[in-house]
Design an enzyme around this catalytic site. Structure first.
Site, PDB file in Angstrom:
ATOM      1  N   ILE A 189      68.304   6.472  78.286  1.00  0.00           N
ATOM      2  CA  ILE A 189      69.150   5.285  78.082  1.00  0.00           C
ATOM      3  C   ILE A 189      68.456   4.288  77.166  1.00  0.00           C
ATOM      4  O   ILE A 189      69.040   3.815  76.181  1.00  0.00           O
ATOM      5  CB  ILE A 189      69.505   4.640  79.441  1.00  0.00           C
ATOM      6  CG1 ILE A 189      70.210   5.644  80.351  1.00  0.00           C
ATOM      7  CG2 ILE A 189      70.394   3.414  79.209  1.00  0.00           C
ATOM      8  CD1 ILE A 189      71.457   6.267  79.784  1.00  0.00           C
ATOM      9  N   THR A 224      63.143  10.174  85.131  1.00  0.00           N
ATOM     10  CA  THR A 224      64.380  10.909  85.389  1.00  0.00           C
ATOM     11  C   THR A 224      64.800  11.770  84.194  1.00  0.00           C
ATOM     12  O   THR A 224      65.320  12.875  84.369  1.00  0.00           O
ATOM     13  CB  THR A 224      65.510   9.929  85.751  1.00  0.00           C
ATOM     14  OG1 THR A 224      65.106   9.162  86.895  1.00  0.00           O
ATOM     15  CG2 THR A 224      66.798  10.659  86.072  1.00  0.00           C
ATOM     16  N   HIS A 244      77.796  16.934  81.185  1.00  0.00           N
ATOM     17  CA  HIS A 244      78.983  17.139  82.016  1.00  0.00           C
ATOM     18  C   HIS A 244      80.274  16.874  81.253  1.00  0.00           C
ATOM     19  O   HIS A 244      80.336  16.034  80.353  1.00  0.00           O
ATOM     20  CB  HIS A 244      78.922  16.229  83.247  1.00  0.00           C
ATOM     21  CG  HIS A 244      77.819  16.592  84.200  1.00  0.00           C
ATOM     22  ND1 HIS A 244      77.901  17.658  85.056  1.00  0.00           N
ATOM     23  CD2 HIS A 244      76.610  16.024  84.414  1.00  0.00           C
ATOM     24  CE1 HIS A 244      76.789  17.736  85.770  1.00  0.00           C
ATOM     25  NE2 HIS A 244      75.984  16.754  85.394  1.00  0.00           N
ATOM     26  N   ARG A 256      66.790  10.267  91.086  1.00  0.00           N
ATOM     27  CA  ARG A 256      67.981   9.655  90.503  1.00  0.00           C
ATOM     28  C   ARG A 256      68.116   8.228  91.015  1.00  0.00           C
ATOM     29  O   ARG A 256      67.786   7.937  92.167  1.00  0.00           O
ATOM     30  CB  ARG A 256      69.226  10.455  90.886  1.00  0.00           C
ATOM     31  CG  ARG A 256      69.349  11.774  90.175  1.00  0.00           C
ATOM     32  CD  ARG A 256      70.300  12.714  90.879  1.00  0.00           C
ATOM     33  NE  ARG A 256      69.615  13.480  91.915  1.00  0.00           N
ATOM     34  CZ  ARG A 256      70.208  14.298  92.757  1.00  0.00           C
ATOM     35  NH1 ARG A 256      71.510  14.462  92.715  1.00  0.00           N
ATOM     36  NH2 ARG A 256      69.512  14.957  93.659  1.00  0.00           N
TER      37      ARG A 256
END
Length: 488
Positions: free
Chosen positions: A12, A40, A49, A313
């Site tokens: 991110i 992570t 996804h 997570r």
């Protein structure tokens, strides 16, 4: 004075840094570890996804679908390994089949198209697609646009491109305090204090701690641990798509999936832990992972297991992404768990809109960086070259003809190249993440001493000063050869 300081260099933080590099801004990224993407972002399922799982109307749903669409271009520009192999969410009974129908409807509401992106697959077709699937499978939701990515390479590539376009990165800089004075934030680490107009909190499982240094409204991030098995390459055909169990309240459940390098992942578990650095694995949890995986396939070649690992997570009680600006000039990105990787390009766009709004309060407009280059210099990947192409490369530089990792077939030339890039490797783990020595069957048993030696020579450092990863992860403690000579 910086315009923006980003705290955290995972996928991110790196995505936002690259997006900000498109503008004439002074941007700094602070990372507490010795490399980017060490939390992570380097311990996950590596899945892009499709977007059918998030509940319609949530940020997860919006940004997952958009991020998935953006992934092809991002990976093409940055020369990152990415394959749209598709995923199958497998039902083994009527109750799970009903859940698949709900997930299918979710996908349609989230903007996916029947036939193009998702479709329901009957039992006979499912067995054609996946010969090794469990005999109990009766139906599956096929997401054609789902993919697998090399997550280590992705974070490095994003940050490398950001640095090449003017962003600064400082490693081993853990933020310990933030104070606000007038229109500036002063971000303090153990080494220095930095002044900035805007702070962007991308600290993952530690993002609540960063928030709580600044904001009256306190946040809590609960670390949720997932444990995995890694299977080595093996010659016989096995799984072609990512196989998912039907999701539960704990998440998407255990998966069995190929990786971009021909390995296979099995996992993860899903349990809350109290410590934000708890990355241990345990026998009982891993045994349950295998039990759950047998809901997807009837055969798991356990003789090919080469590693177990775990990742954390960042769970937020909203069970959604929290992207907001709770204080002037302070932007939060909280609860970025799955599908955070798939959503990362879209999350960056969302964050930049908030940053743009905050900078406007200082009468600062986002001016395009006319020299921005979205492309990263391609990596050398000998495994992907023909014999003729390899030979031509070796003739130009003989280092590409010297193998340092027999398991993953990595050459000296590839290792040296990854060290000297703008976001280059400085540790043994850093080399491993970039060009894969240590990822194979021997897990570094043969190549780690060679990698240490190469790092020492290329960086001009004493071998004793080369670490495995972070500052205290020593490999060599003393020069035993020197002492043995003195004893004689």
């Amino acid at each position: 004075m910086y315009d923006i300081i980003i705290i955290g260099a995972g996928v991110i933080g790196a995505s936002i840094a690259r997006e900000l590099a498109k503008y004439e801004l002074k941007t700094l990224v602070l990372e507490k570890n010795s490399d980017v993407g060490d939390e992570t972002s380097s311990a996950n399922s590596a899945i892009v996804h499709s977007g059918y799982d998030p509940h319609p109307g949530t940020l997860k749903a919006e940004l997952n679908v958009l991020g998935n669409e953006m992934f092809t271009k991002v990976c093409e520009d940055l020369d990152v390994e990415f394959k749209r192999i598709g995923s199958l969410t497998v039902a083994t009974n009527l109750e799970e089949a009903d859940t698949l129908t709900k997930l299918y409807q979710n996908g349609l509401e989230n903007g996916l198209e029947n036939g193009r992106d998702i479709e329901m697959v009957c039992q006979s077709k499912l067995r054609e697609m996946e010969p090794f699937i469990t005999k109990k499978a009766i139906k599956a939701l096929y997401a054609k646009n789902a993919g697998i990515v090399n997550p280590f390479e992705l974070v490095v590539a994003l940050m490398e491109n950001a640095i090449d376009n003017g962003v600064e990165l400082k490693l081993n800089e853990e933020v310990i305090a933030i104070r606000r004075k007038e229109d500036s934030y002063y971000v303090k680490t153990a080494n220095k204090e930095y002044q900035t107009r805007v702070v962007v909190n991308c600290a993952g499982v530690h993002s609540d701690l960063i928030n709580n240094l600044v904001c009256e409204k306190k946040e809590e991030i609960k670390p949720r641990k997932g444990e995995y098995y890694v299977l080595d390459h093996f010659p016989s055909e096995y799984i072609r798509h990512t196989l998912f169990s039907v999701p539960s309240s704990k998440g998407k459940g255990v998966l069995v999936s190929p990786t971009t390098h021909g390995n296979y992942l099995i996992g993860p578990s899903s349990e809350f832990v109290s410590a934000k650095d708890d990355k241990a694995t345990d026998t009982l949890t891993l045994k349950e992972v295998i039990n759950q995986a047998y809901r997807l396939v009837d055969n798991i070649p356990m003789q090919y297991v080469i590693r177990q690992f775990s990742g954390l997570r960042a769970y937020h009680d909203s069970n959604d992404f929290v992207i907001n600006c709770p204080e002037r000039g302070f932007i939060n990105l909280l609860g970025i768990q799955s599908p955070g990787l798939a959503s990362s390009p879209a999350i960056a766009l969302k964050a930049v809109e908030l940053i743009k709004n905050e900078l406007s309060k200082f009468d600062i407009s986002l001016i395009e960086n006319q020299s921005f280059n979205p492309k990263r210099r391609p990596l050398y990947r000998l495994n992907n070259l023909t014999i003729e192409e390899r030979q031509a490369l070796i003739e130009k530089d003989p280092r590409f003809g010297k193998m340092v990792c027999r398991c993953e077939k990595v050459s000296l030339g590839e290792v040296v190249d990854c060290i000297h890039r703008s976001c280059g490797a400085r540790t043994v783990k850093g080399v491993k993440k970039r060009v894969r020595p240590g990822f194979g069957k021997c897990q570094g048993g043969f190549c780690e001493p060679l990698i240490l030696k190469i790092l020492s020579e290329e960086l001009g450092k004493n071998p004793l000063d080369i670490k495995y990863a972070n500052p205290n992860s020593y490999i060599l403690l003393e020069d035993s050869y020197k002492e043995s000579k003195e004893e004689k």
